[in-house]
Design a protein around this motif. Structure first.
Motif, PDB file in Angstrom:
ATOM      1  N   ALA A   1      33.709  43.682  13.014  1.00  0.00           N
ATOM      2  CA  ALA A   1      34.421  44.536  12.084  1.00  0.00           C
ATOM      3  C   ALA A   1      34.269  44.016  10.650  1.00  0.00           C
ATOM      4  CB  ALA A   1      35.884  44.628  12.460  1.00  0.00           C
ATOM      5  N   ALA A   2      34.329  42.695  10.494  1.00  0.00           N
ATOM      6  CA  ALA A   2      34.181  42.118   9.164  1.00  0.00           C
ATOM      7  C   ALA A   2      32.793  42.384   8.600  1.00  0.00           C
ATOM      8  CB  ALA A   2      34.452  40.616   9.199  1.00  0.00           C
ATOM      9  N   LEU A   3      31.774  42.258   9.437  1.00  0.00           N
ATOM     10  CA  LEU A   3      30.409  42.530   8.995  1.00  0.00           C
ATOM     11  C   LEU A   3      30.249  43.988   8.593  1.00  0.00           C
ATOM     12  CD1 LEU A   3      27.527  41.551   8.554  1.00  0.00           C
ATOM     13  CD2 LEU A   3      27.051  42.071  10.961  1.00  0.00           C
ATOM     14  N   ALA A   4      30.796  44.880   9.386  1.00  0.00           N
ATOM     15  CA  ALA A   4      30.716  46.304   9.062  1.00  0.00           C
ATOM     16  C   ALA A   4      31.430  46.598   7.747  1.00  0.00           C
ATOM     17  CB  ALA A   4      31.311  47.136  10.192  1.00  0.00           C
ATOM     18  N   ALA A   5      32.562  45.947   7.525  1.00  0.00           N
ATOM     19  CA  ALA A   5      33.301  46.149   6.275  1.00  0.00           C
ATOM     20  C   ALA A   5      32.503  45.670   5.072  1.00  0.00           C
ATOM     21  CB  ALA A   5      34.639  45.435   6.344  1.00  0.00           C
ATOM     22  N   LEU A   6      31.765  44.592   5.242  1.00  0.00           N
ATOM     23  CA  LEU A   6      30.992  44.029   4.138  1.00  0.00           C
ATOM     24  C   LEU A   6      29.673  44.747   3.894  1.00  0.00           C
ATOM     25  CD1 LEU A   6      31.587  40.240   4.804  1.00  0.00           C
ATOM     26  CD2 LEU A   6      32.578  41.635   2.981  1.00  0.00           C
ATOM     27  N   THR A   7      29.083  45.299   4.940  1.00  0.00           N
ATOM     28  CA  THR A   7      27.757  45.890   4.806  1.00  0.00           C
ATOM     29  C   THR A   7      27.740  47.406   4.936  1.00  0.00           C
ATOM     30  OG1 THR A   7      27.300  45.615   7.165  1.00  0.00           O
ATOM     31  CG2 THR A   7      26.657  43.798   5.683  1.00  0.00           C
ATOM     32  N   GLY A   8      28.849  47.990   5.340  1.00  0.00           N
ATOM     33  CA  GLY A   8      28.889  49.429   5.590  1.00  0.00           C
ATOM     34  C   GLY A   8      29.053  50.262   4.325  1.00  0.00           C
ATOM     35  N   ASP A   9      29.135  51.548   4.519  1.00  0.00           N
ATOM     36  CA  ASP A   9      29.306  52.518   3.439  1.00  0.00           C
ATOM     37  C   ASP A   9      30.684  52.337   2.795  1.00  0.00           C
ATOM     38  OD1 ASP A   9      29.271  54.716   1.757  1.00  0.00           O
ATOM     39  OD2 ASP A   9      29.596  56.172   3.365  1.00  0.00           O
ATOM     40  N   ALA A  10      30.717  52.095   1.515  1.00  0.00           N
ATOM     41  CA  ALA A  10      31.974  51.857   0.799  1.00  0.00           C
ATOM     42  C   ALA A  10      32.482  53.107   0.089  1.00  0.00           C
ATOM     43  CB  ALA A  10      31.789  50.731  -0.205  1.00  0.00           C
TER      44      ALA A  10
END
Length: 122
Positions: A1-10
């Motif tokens: 989840a942390a990786l997705a938050a950092l690398t995902g669509d903002a």
């Protein structure tokens, strides 16, 4: 989840940040137009603290004296059907905490009710 938050669509985060800024700005600007209320834009969270110390000692339509921020919060709940938190709960007597983590139309309605109630103070 942390990786997705950092690398995902903002883009969703950006949209929500803009929405909360709009809500904050509306709340603060509208509160500043209510006689006896001062409000500084908050720098974080989803709450605004407004200074209502000018209302302390004022009388309500039914003759009750608003002795402190707790009485003001209770009066707003009864008279305007708006829930606020007394600032004294946060070591800020004479202030109220208002959330803007609600829909814009609810903020607008609450502001209308607060202004209407404030106009009745003697």
């Amino acid at each position: 989840a942390a990786l997705a938050a950092l690398t995902g669509d903002a883009s969703t985060i950006t949209r929500m940040a803009e929405e909360f800024k709009a809500r904050r700005d509306l709340l603060v600007e509208a509160l500043r137009t209510v006689p006896g209320v001062a409000c500084v834009p908050p720098q974080g969270a989803f709450y605004a603290f407004c200074d209502v110390s000018a209302w302390v000692g004022r009388r309500t339509r039914d003759g009750r004296v608003l002795r402190d921020d707790q009485a003001i919060a209770a009066w707003l709940l009864e008279a305007a059907h708006v829930a606020v938190v007394p600032g004294s709960a946060f070591l800020a007597p004479g202030h109220l905490r208002l959330s803007y983590a609600v829909a814009l139309d609810r903020i607008e309605e609450a502001l209308r009710r607060i202004a209407t109630a404030a106009a009745t103070l003697a």
